[in-house]
Design an enzyme around this catalytic site. Structure first.
Site, short mmCIF file in Angstrom:
data_model
loop_
_atom_site.label_atom_id
_atom_site.label_comp_id
_atom_site.label_asym_id
_atom_site.label_seq_id
_atom_site.Cartn_x
_atom_site.Cartn_y
_atom_site.Cartn_z
N TYR A 120 31.77 6.06 12.02
CA TYR A 120 31.41 5.02 12.97
C TYR A 120 32.13 5.17 14.30
O TYR A 120 31.62 4.78 15.34
CB TYR A 120 31.79 3.65 12.41
CG TYR A 120 31.13 3.23 11.13
CD1 TYR A 120 29.74 3.13 11.05
CD2 TYR A 120 31.88 2.89 10.01
CE1 TYR A 120 29.13 2.71 9.87
CE2 TYR A 120 31.27 2.46 8.84
CZ TYR A 120 29.89 2.38 8.77
OH TYR A 120 29.30 1.97 7.63
N THR A 154 23.53 9.02 8.60
CA THR A 154 24.48 8.15 9.27
C THR A 154 25.26 7.34 8.24
O THR A 154 24.81 7.14 7.10
CB THR A 154 23.79 7.15 10.21
OG1 THR A 154 23.14 6.12 9.44
CG2 THR A 154 22.77 7.84 11.10
N ASP A 155 26.42 6.87 8.63
CA ASP A 155 27.10 5.87 7.83
C ASP A 155 26.27 4.59 7.88
O ASP A 155 25.30 4.48 8.64
CB ASP A 155 28.53 5.67 8.35
CG ASP A 155 29.50 5.35 7.22
OD1 ASP A 155 29.08 4.68 6.25
OD2 ASP A 155 30.66 5.76 7.31
N TRP A 156 26.65 3.61 7.11
CA TRP A 156 25.76 2.48 6.85
C TRP A 156 25.66 1.52 8.03
O TRP A 156 26.64 1.19 8.67
CB TRP A 156 26.26 1.74 5.61
CG TRP A 156 25.51 2.03 4.35
CD1 TRP A 156 25.10 1.12 3.43
CD2 TRP A 156 25.04 3.31 3.87
NE1 TRP A 156 24.42 1.74 2.40
CE2 TRP A 156 24.36 3.08 2.65
CE3 TRP A 156 25.11 4.62 4.35
CZ2 TRP A 156 23.77 4.10 1.90
CZ3 TRP A 156 24.53 5.65 3.62
CH2 TRP A 156 23.87 5.38 2.42
N LEU A 166 23.97 1.22 11.24
CA LEU A 166 24.20 1.45 12.66
C LEU A 166 23.13 0.80 13.53
O LEU A 166 23.31 0.69 14.74
CB LEU A 166 24.24 2.96 12.97
CG LEU A 166 25.63 3.61 12.90
CD1 LEU A 166 26.16 3.60 11.49
CD2 LEU A 166 25.57 5.03 13.44
#
Length: 628
Positions: A285, A326-328, A330
């Site tokens: 992030y 992606t990380d969670w 966004l």
């Protein structure tokens, strides 16, 4: 459970996934994964392509049934995301039993057969073989074998144990249908306050690179295949240098600093992950602040939004052609109950959801983690803002992994086998041994350790369960009645609970409250005192030194494993994967990105004593795993 197979005119057995009675090229098990990927990609509708580019959480019922109402975390009924939105990548959280997990996996795959091309589901998970229970990070082992946190595996300084752990976890994952791991987490935690370092392997870049290679070998093998678990390595290009150690899940932790100029140092383990063929990569992030590479300023936006990071560095310079997820969350805020977690759109908060998604695509990501807003992507393509060919580039990578894993040929698992494999006695014994051996002895005055040279000790204990103590002696009510005192404590942190997930993250000061040392000193006045500190972060241990006859660290160990280590039944051999700072002033004065960066640490990285083990005593002769 076996898949239903058809027979082609030449005798080839295949799954007729689209139900047309013909063995289409993407169904042909004789073709290469690359050939089958190309054949299927050419057939897919825009809606099918879009669905493949999302991965979110869905939950299972206690018996492995599919939930058709939103759960505590999942936002939509299962049939909606699979049949309505065309999604086929899901992150699983709570798994109550191995049989329930396997049954749920099979139920998902049966439902997926109803989609136009029968694309199988890929189930992923965050780490779930240790002790941390944090919905945003990891899960405790439950029915799976239990091992130390990754920091504890690093403390063993033993690549063969890492490889063994990864292979065991691979077998247990595959048994319940989990074929994708959202790990290893190879960030280098050079900021001592960072709240996610328990899941790292410390900050020695060279050693972490070696660990990464062994870890990927255990999960993926030499190449992805039907027995593999595909790893998504995180968090590119390194999430450790968080300003003030605050985590980038939250708005106050969005910045990453590199005052020591150590960006390339943090990148090193990721180079090894790429060399070893990691299937996926997840940017963090955080947004870099004041970072330059080759004299060029890097945009101050979250790493997944950053084309210079994802496309220029990861894709072009490092040559990675796997899946970037992606990380969670966004794109959209996450509302859970009366709490909210803002979308981690750091540096681009001014953009709406459409603008965020478009920027992520331009940066070069393939899959949106924690999102199911498929219509938003479809609108971008239908409006002409994003070309369908852009989706094709990502879908090719995503489908290729499914074909390499053999999911198109057989995605089902055997429920009976799952019960035999997951958490079996051999796996549990290996995990418990690793927990005990990872314990790190920092202080041992007058050879206090090992304990319990003779049975029947009187033990004053805090933080230890009765059933664990019973194998070694009798619990004393007061310190003055005991032969030895053992106190287990956790590393300090500042409790917070405003934003969703915040209460699970240990952040803030590394100093113990002043009253603790005073209270422990009173115990030490009565009896030899052994202090066991769980180092999910490198606590400031300075005030404990004068009062402890022995001071040891664990990184995720059961009471049984700790006592096995203290007694010498399983001799501890851990060494510190990080240094232990002398004070918070030293932490605040250190450079965020520099390893071993605090002045005059109490214990340096790599430190650990190894007491001599006594002969086994009769009271503790049974295997540790048998008492769990």
């Amino acid at each position: 459970m076996q898949p239903t197979l058809s027979t082609a005119p030449d005798g080839t057995r295949f799954r007729d996934l689209n139900g047309n009675g013909v063995m289409d090229p993407y169904e042909d098990p004789r073709l290469t994964p690359e050939e089958r990927t190309a054949a299927l990609l050419a057939r897919l509708s825009l809606e099918e392509k879009a669905g493949l580019m999302f991965q979110t959480v869905i939950e299972l019922g206690d018996d492995g049934d599919l939930l058709e109402t939103p759960g505590a975390i999942s936002k939509s009924p299962t049939s909606t995301v699979i049949l309505g939105k065309g999604m086929s990548h899901f992150n699983v959280h709570h798994i109550p039993t191995a049989r329930a997990g396997a049954r749920w996996s099979n139920n998902l795959q049966r439902l997926a057969e109803q989609t136009p091309h029968g694309i199988p589901v890929t189930i992923s998970t965050d780490p779930r073989h240790a002790f941390v229970e944090n919905t945003g990070v990891a899960f405790s082992a439950g029915p799976f074998s239990q091992w130390p946190e990754p920091m504890g595996l690093a403390a063993l300084d033993d690549l063969e144990v890492i490889r063994t752990f990864a292979d065991v976890a691979r077998q247990e994952y595959c048994a319940v249908g989990i074929r994708a791991a959202l790990h290893p987490q190879i960030d280098l935690p050079t900021e001592p306050r960072w709240g996610r370092q328990a899941q790292t392997f410390g900050y020695d870049a060279e050693r972490v690179s070696q660990i990464t290679a062994a870890y990927l070998e255990g999960f993926q093998g030499d190449a992805l295949g039907p027995e593999s678990v595909a790893c998504t390595t995180k968090h590119f290009p390194g999430g450790g240098p968080q300003r003030d150690g605050e985590d980038a899940h939250f708005p106050y932790g969005r910045e990453q600093d590199y005052p020591g100029g150590m960006f390339e140092y943090h990148l090193a383990p990721f180079r090894e992950a790429i060399r070893r063929g990691t299937a996926g990569m997840m940017p963090y992030y955080g947004m870099p602040v004041g970072l330059e590479r080759d004299g060029r300023p890097i945009d101050e936006v979250g790493f997944a939004y950053n084309r210079q990071i994802v496309t220029d560095l990861l894709r072009e310079e490092l040559g990675f052609d796997g899946v970037v997820v992606t990380d969670w969350e966004l794109v959209n805020d996450n509302h859970v109950g009366d709490q909210v977690l803002p979308a981690r759109a750091w540096g681009v908060e001014h953009l709406d959801a459409t603008g965020r998604m478009r920027m992520l695509l331009d940066a070069g990501v393939d899959q949106f983690g924690g999102e199911e807003c498929v219509d938003l992507l479809l609108d971008l393509v239908r409006s002409g803002a994003v070309a369908e060919e852009r989706l094709d580039a990502s879908v090719r990578r995503i489908l290729l992994v499914k074909f390499q894993l053999g999911l198109f040929d057989d995605p089902y698992v055997d429920e009976d086998a799952a019960e035999r494999i997951v958490g079996n006695a051999a796996f549990r014994e290996a995990g418990t041994r690793a927990q005990a051996e990872s314990v790190t002895v920092l202080v041992d005055r007058e050879e206090t350790l090992p304990l319990f040279a003779a049975p029947g000790a009187r033990i004053y204990a805090e933080g230890l369960a009765d059933h664990a103590l019973a194998a070694y002696g009798e619990r004393a009510v007061r310190p003055e009645e005991a032969d030895v005192a053992i106190v287990r404590i956790g590393a300090p942190f500042d409790p917070r609970d405003d934003l969703f997930l915040e209460k699970w993250f240990h952040q803030g000061s590394l100093e113990f409250p002043p009253g603790l040392a005073v209270r422990l000193a009173r115990i030490a006045d009565q009896v030899p005192l052994v202090i066991v500190v769980n180092l999910d972060r490198p606590a400031v241990l300075t005030p404990l030194l004068p009062v402890a006859s022995a001071l040891v660290a664990d990184y995720g160990s059961s009471d049984e494993a700790v006592l096995a280590a203290l007694s010498g039944r399983i001799p501890p051999r851990g060494v510190l994967p990080v240094e232990i700072p002398r004070s918070m002033d030293a932490v605040r004065a250190s450079a965020t990105d520099v390893p071993d960066g605090t002045a005059d640490p109490v214990f340096p990285r790599g430190f650990g004593l190894r007491p001599v083990a006594p002969a086994p005593v009769a009271a503790a002769s049974e295997p540790v795993a048998a008492r769990q």
